[in-house]
Write an enzyme that holds these catalytic residues in place. Structure first.
Site, PDB file in Angstrom:
ATOM      1  N   TYR A  99     -52.686  16.464 -54.645  1.00 57.63           N
ATOM      2  CA  TYR A  99     -52.827  16.745 -53.226  1.00 57.63           C
ATOM      3  C   TYR A  99     -51.601  17.515 -52.738  1.00 57.63           C
ATOM      4  CZ  TYR A  99     -55.006  16.385 -48.747  1.00 57.63           C
ATOM      5  OH  TYR A  99     -55.604  16.723 -47.558  1.00 57.63           O
ATOM      6  N   ARG A 152     -58.346  25.785 -41.282  1.00 52.96           N
ATOM      7  CA  ARG A 152     -56.932  25.453 -41.022  1.00 52.96           C
ATOM      8  C   ARG A 152     -56.445  24.553 -42.147  1.00 52.96           C
ATOM      9  NH1 ARG A 152     -54.521  20.698 -38.624  1.00 52.96           N
ATOM     10  NH2 ARG A 152     -54.528  20.591 -40.874  1.00 52.96           N
ATOM     11  N   LYS A 170     -58.471  15.229 -51.763  1.00 50.49           N
ATOM     12  CA  LYS A 170     -58.425  14.073 -50.877  1.00 50.49           C
ATOM     13  C   LYS A 170     -59.302  12.934 -51.426  1.00 50.49           C
ATOM     14  CE  LYS A 170     -57.232  13.350 -46.341  1.00 50.49           C
ATOM     15  NZ  LYS A 170     -56.575  13.952 -45.216  1.00 50.49           N
ATOM     16  N   GLU A 241     -62.136  17.421 -42.172  1.00 43.14           N
ATOM     17  CA  GLU A 241     -60.796  17.712 -42.697  1.00 43.14           C
ATOM     18  C   GLU A 241     -60.425  19.183 -42.507  1.00 43.14           C
ATOM     19  OE1 GLU A 241     -58.800  15.435 -44.123  1.00 43.14           O
ATOM     20  OE2 GLU A 241     -57.250  16.903 -44.591  1.00 43.14           O
ATOM     21  N   ASP A 242     -59.262  19.410 -41.932  1.00 41.62           N
ATOM     22  CA  ASP A 242     -58.697  20.755 -41.827  1.00 41.62           C
ATOM     23  C   ASP A 242     -59.606  21.776 -41.135  1.00 41.62           C
ATOM     24  OD1 ASP A 242     -56.384  19.793 -42.847  1.00 41.62           O
ATOM     25  OD2 ASP A 242     -56.451  20.872 -44.744  1.00 41.62           O
ATOM     26  N   ASP A 264     -59.374  12.847 -40.104  1.00 38.20           N
ATOM     27  CA  ASP A 264     -58.081  12.326 -40.559  1.00 38.20           C
ATOM     28  C   ASP A 264     -56.910  13.059 -39.921  1.00 38.20           C
ATOM     29  OD1 ASP A 264     -56.506  10.576 -42.262  1.00 38.20           O
ATOM     30  OD2 ASP A 264     -55.895  12.456 -43.195  1.00 38.20           O
ATOM     31  N   ASP A 265     -57.060  14.375 -39.673  1.00 37.13           N
ATOM     32  CA  ASP A 265     -55.939  15.130 -39.078  1.00 37.13           C
ATOM     33  C   ASP A 265     -55.594  14.574 -37.705  1.00 37.13           C
ATOM     34  OD1 ASP A 265     -56.064  17.015 -41.220  1.00 37.13           O
ATOM     35  OD2 ASP A 265     -57.835  17.832 -40.247  1.00 37.13           O
ATOM     36  N   ASN A 404     -44.369  19.347 -40.508  1.00 39.23           N
ATOM     37  CA  ASN A 404     -44.476  19.755 -41.913  1.00 39.23           C
ATOM     38  C   ASN A 404     -44.469  21.274 -42.001  1.00 39.23           C
ATOM     39  OD1 ASN A 404     -44.895  17.128 -43.034  1.00 39.23           O
ATOM     40  ND2 ASN A 404     -46.959  17.167 -42.211  1.00 39.23           N
TER      41      ASN A 404
HETATM   42  P1  NAD Z   1     -49.972  22.529 -32.323  1.00 41.53           P
HETATM   43  O1  NAD Z   1     -49.801  23.988 -32.501  1.00 41.53           O
HETATM   44  O2  NAD Z   1     -51.261  22.003 -31.784  1.00 41.53           O
HETATM   45  O3  NAD Z   1     -48.784  22.013 -31.337  1.00 41.53           O
HETATM   46  C1  NAD Z   1     -47.446  22.450 -31.391  1.00 41.53           C
HETATM   47  C2  NAD Z   1     -46.762  22.019 -30.109  1.00 41.53           C
HETATM   48  O4  NAD Z   1     -45.367  22.299 -30.207  1.00 41.53           O
HETATM   49  C3  NAD Z   1     -47.259  22.751 -28.866  1.00 41.53           C
HETATM   50  O5  NAD Z   1     -47.418  21.831 -27.798  1.00 41.53           O
HETATM   51  C4  NAD Z   1     -46.109  23.700 -28.534  1.00 41.53           C
HETATM   52  O6  NAD Z   1     -46.017  24.019 -27.145  1.00 41.53           O
HETATM   53  C5  NAD Z   1     -44.924  22.908 -29.006  1.00 41.53           C
HETATM   54  N1  NAD Z   1     -43.753  23.763 -29.259  1.00 41.53           N
HETATM   55  C6  NAD Z   1     -43.707  24.906 -29.975  1.00 41.53           C
HETATM   56  N2  NAD Z   1     -42.453  25.418 -29.939  1.00 41.53           N
HETATM   57  C7  NAD Z   1     -41.714  24.569 -29.175  1.00 41.53           C
HETATM   58  C8  NAD Z   1     -40.377  24.576 -28.755  1.00 41.53           C
HETATM   59  N3  NAD Z   1     -39.533  25.555 -29.116  1.00 41.53           N
HETATM   60  N4  NAD Z   1     -39.950  23.563 -27.970  1.00 41.53           N
HETATM   61  C9  NAD Z   1     -40.782  22.584 -27.596  1.00 41.53           C
HETATM   62  N5  NAD Z   1     -42.080  22.531 -27.978  1.00 41.53           N
HETATM   63  C10 NAD Z   1     -42.531  23.527 -28.744  1.00 41.53           C
HETATM   64  O7  NAD Z   1     -49.640  21.884 -33.718  1.00 41.53           O
HETATM   65  P2  NAD Z   1     -50.044  20.419 -34.256  1.00 41.53           P
HETATM   66  O8  NAD Z   1     -51.358  20.476 -34.956  1.00 41.53           O
HETATM   67  O9  NAD Z   1     -49.888  19.459 -33.134  1.00 41.53           O
HETATM   68  O10 NAD Z   1     -48.947  20.163 -35.388  1.00 41.53           O
HETATM   69  C11 NAD Z   1     -47.569  20.119 -35.063  1.00 41.53           C
HETATM   70  C12 NAD Z   1     -46.758  19.681 -36.263  1.00 41.53           C
HETATM   71  O11 NAD Z   1     -47.067  18.326 -36.588  1.00 41.53           O
HETATM   72  C13 NAD Z   1     -47.017  20.483 -37.559  1.00 41.53           C
HETATM   73  O12 NAD Z   1     -45.800  20.827 -38.182  1.00 41.53           O
HETATM   74  C14 NAD Z   1     -47.748  19.511 -38.431  1.00 41.53           C
HETATM   75  O13 NAD Z   1     -47.444  19.749 -39.797  1.00 41.53           O
HETATM   76  C15 NAD Z   1     -47.193  18.202 -37.966  1.00 41.53           C
HETATM   77  N6  NAD Z   1     -48.108  17.112 -38.348  1.00 41.53           N
HETATM   78  C16 NAD Z   1     -47.610  16.113 -39.148  1.00 41.53           C
HETATM   79  C17 NAD Z   1     -48.441  15.101 -39.587  1.00 41.53           C
HETATM   80  C18 NAD Z   1     -47.865  13.988 -40.442  1.00 41.53           C
HETATM   81  O14 NAD Z   1     -46.727  14.006 -40.761  1.00 41.53           O
HETATM   82  N7  NAD Z   1     -48.627  12.988 -40.828  1.00 41.53           N
HETATM   83  C19 NAD Z   1     -49.778  15.110 -39.251  1.00 41.53           C
HETATM   84  C20 NAD Z   1     -50.268  16.132 -38.412  1.00 41.53           C
HETATM   85  C21 NAD Z   1     -49.412  17.136 -37.972  1.00 41.53           C
END
Ligand code: NAD
Length: 548
Positions: A99, A152, A170, A241-242, A264-265, A404
């Site tokens: 994965y 995505r 997965k 997923e994705d 799951d996301d 991430n």
């Molecule tokens: P998204 O694009 O929907 O949201 C990003 C957010 O960040 C937006 O609200 C944006 O306005 C904000 N942002 C961007 N630049 C900024 C800045 N300079 N200052 C303040 N805020 C800012 O993305 P998402 O799907 O919500 O994912 C966000 C992150 O979360 C990704 O890196 C993803 O890998 C991570 N994530 C981690 C897990 C996990 O660890 N289990 C799971 C899901 C998502």
């Protein structure tokens, strides 16, 4: 004469080429005679321990992870039992190979490394014929489907039909991490085209060469898929997923209270973050309802986690408005406040009745959160000033940079521990190595959804649940946190070590199954011992004696 209704005993050659029956060199002499395998195998009779050792040595010698991924995929096609025996012998080592992160590269290069087909590819050009096409799947009892439309894939964007690597990988984790039997699992890609020009121009691309279908045409295809799955496999659960946000949220909203399904996301991510919070509170020794969180990032991950945290606070008696106000969001345009005119509908419930704040560190100093959660996908925004402010406000500040991959994390583990003088309770989205700060050893935890989704799958499978509810993610989060030992906590680890994932998942599945029975969502009778039911249903990678 053999008729169509009398199943024919497979020939030795067929057994050898059926991954579910194949044992390779581990077929005993009795079996070799019974099946007509003599001469088709070299004479030395082996066993699964030797076979596992052989494969592990081969994989260890390879130069790169994509090659390791391919060796494991080929093994899955040849000998399913051995594939899972290898994975389960050292899951922490093999999980990143089957994965993330390796599967991302495999999806990007899917057409170039394509070998044997696996799962079902459903092209939108076959609209109206999905029942006939899904009928080609060889199993008639499917319980778990992981489906993507490839738009995505992880952080890699639109990979079209190459996204198939994700459901395959997965589902391997559903089995290896929680024991969902592989015969009931079906990986699916809904091929609605791709807007990735590079793929459309690549002669080796394996998907439909057309722009992505959108709107009514897209949704009618998804509807047909869901209704055919319901008709053919009424006990199944569909895990989305994705998908891109623009489709993920509407699809989940459309089906979550009609069929057994989850995303799951959205939901798994929120569940694992909540699990981290519950475990962190065992270190800070504070009450959940006393917490205030400030999210850096107000997108799908941020709002999804904030909503589940809020729901979990209401489960402890708090009013939902008060709960949401304790989960403040800060995005690219500053703190989410009611006077802002740029907020999306899904952000509005979190808008605070207070003056705008443009700088994150100022928001920290004003809101005085007990924890900050980074989901912005922008690295380094948890600056020294931010961490120092958190350490000043809190005895043990919760610092979760969840973005991430590692290169996007809002801060590193070392920064969080060093700038807070070792006070931070830390977990991240991507793994960080242990850190030595002034002679103290800290082991950072990784908030990986794998603590939630395989256990959810196992509980749903064992109970034949009719629905996956929001509350089930709160139940799962609590159960994950229970699996963190005092020893883990004293090293700063707030998730169970990945090496113990099977044990942790079976515990989480038992808690979930108990909830499913309590809520009347099960389609099987309640047993006296729910844990025994889960353990009895769990797949084990052992050969069965087929010579009888
Ligand atoms: P998204 O694009 O929907 O949201 C990003 C957010 O960040 C937006 O609200 C944006 O306005 C904000 N942002 C961007 N630049 C900024 C800045 N300079 N200052 C303040 N805020 C800012 O993305 P998402 O799907 O919500 O994912 C966000 C992150 O979360 C990704 O890196 C993803 O890998 C991570 N994530 C981690 C897990 C996990 O660890 N289990 C799971 C899901 C998502």
């Amino acid at each position: 004469m053999t008729t169509a209704t009398t199943p024919q005993k497979p020939t030795g050659y067929q057994v050898l080429h059926n991954p579910r029956l194949n044992k390779g060199t581990a077929f005993t002499e009795v079996e070799r005679r019974a099946y007509g395998l003599e001469g088709l195998l070299p004479p030395a009779v082996s066993n699964i321990e030797v076979q596992v050792a052989r494969r592990r040595a081969e994989i260890a010698k390879l130069d790169d992870d994509l090659q390791r991924y391919l060796v494991l995929s080929d093994l899955q096609v040849r000998n399913e039992t051995l594939f899972y025996a290898v994975l389960m012998a050292d899951i922490a080592t093999y999980m990143p190979l089957v994965y993330t992160p390796t599967v991302g590269e495999a999806c990007q290069k899917f057409g170039h490394i394509f070998r044997a087909a696996r799962g079902m590819h459903l092209p939108i050009t076959a609209r109206g014929r999905l029942r006939e096409i899904l009928g080609n799947w060889p199993e008639d009892d499917v319980r778990f489907i992981v489906v993507t439309d490839g738009e995505r894939i992880l952080g890699l964007g639109d990979l079209g039909a190459g996204g198939m690597g994700i459901p395959i990988g997965k589902l391997a984790l559903y089995t290896a991490c929680a024991g969902v039997p592989p015969r009931y699992c079906l990986p699916v890609v809904l091929d609605v085209g791709t807007n990735n020009r590079e793929l459309l121009e690549d002669p080796l691309y394996i998907g439909l060469r057309q722009q992505r279908a959108r709107g009514d045409e897209y949704m009618a295809f998804v509807d047909e898929f869901v209704s055919v799955v319901q008709a053919l496999y009424p006990k199944s659960c569909i895990q989305w997923e994705d998908f891109a946000n623009m489709n993920a949220v509407p699809i989940l909203t459309r089906y979550h209270d009609k069929i057994c399904t989850f995303n799951d996301d959205i939901q798994g991510t929120a569940g694992v973050a909540l699990a981290g919070v519950f475990a962190a509170l065992r270190i800070t020794r504070q009450k959940f309802t006393e917490q205030r969180f400030l999210f850096l990032g107000g997108g799908s991950a941020g709002t999804g986690i904030a909503e589940l945290l809020s729901q979990a606070m209401t489960a402890e008696g708090m009013d939902i408005r008060e709960a949401r106000s304790r989960n403040a969001l800060f995005d690219i345009n500053g703190l989410l406040v009611a006077t802002r005119t740029d907020l999306a509908d899904f952000q509005k419930p979190f808008a605070l009745d207070r003056a705008p704040i443009a700088k994150f560190v100022d928001a920290v100093k004003t809101i005085m959160p007990t924890g900050i959660i980074g989901v912005s996908a922008v690295p380094k925004l948890f600056t020294r000033e931010v961490i120092e402010a958190m350490a000043e406000i809190n005895e043990r500040p919760i610092i979760f940079p969840y973005s991430n991959p590692t290169s996007r994390a809002e801060c590193t583990a070392e920064e969080a521990y060093r700038w807070s003088d070792g006070k931070a309770v830390f977990a991240s989205g991507s793994p960080f190595p242990p850190v030595d700060i002034a002679g103290r050893w800290f082991v950072p935890g990784q908030g990986n959804n794998v603590y939630i989704f395989p256990a959810m799958g196992m509980a749903v499978y064992a109970t034949e649940a009719t629905r996956v509810t929001e509350e089930m993610f709160i139940v799962a989060a609590k159960a994950v946190a229970e699996q963190v030992t005092e020893e883990d906590l004293s090293a700063g680890l707030i998730y169970p070590p990945q090496s113990r994932i099977l044990q942790a998942s079976l515990h989480v599945a038992e808690r979930l199954a108990t909830y499913i029975f309590d809520e009347g969502l099960a389609r099987v009778g309640r047993p006296d011992d729910v844990g025994a039911l889960i353990r009895a249903r769990a797949y084990q990678p052992v050969y069965t004696d087929r010579s009888q």
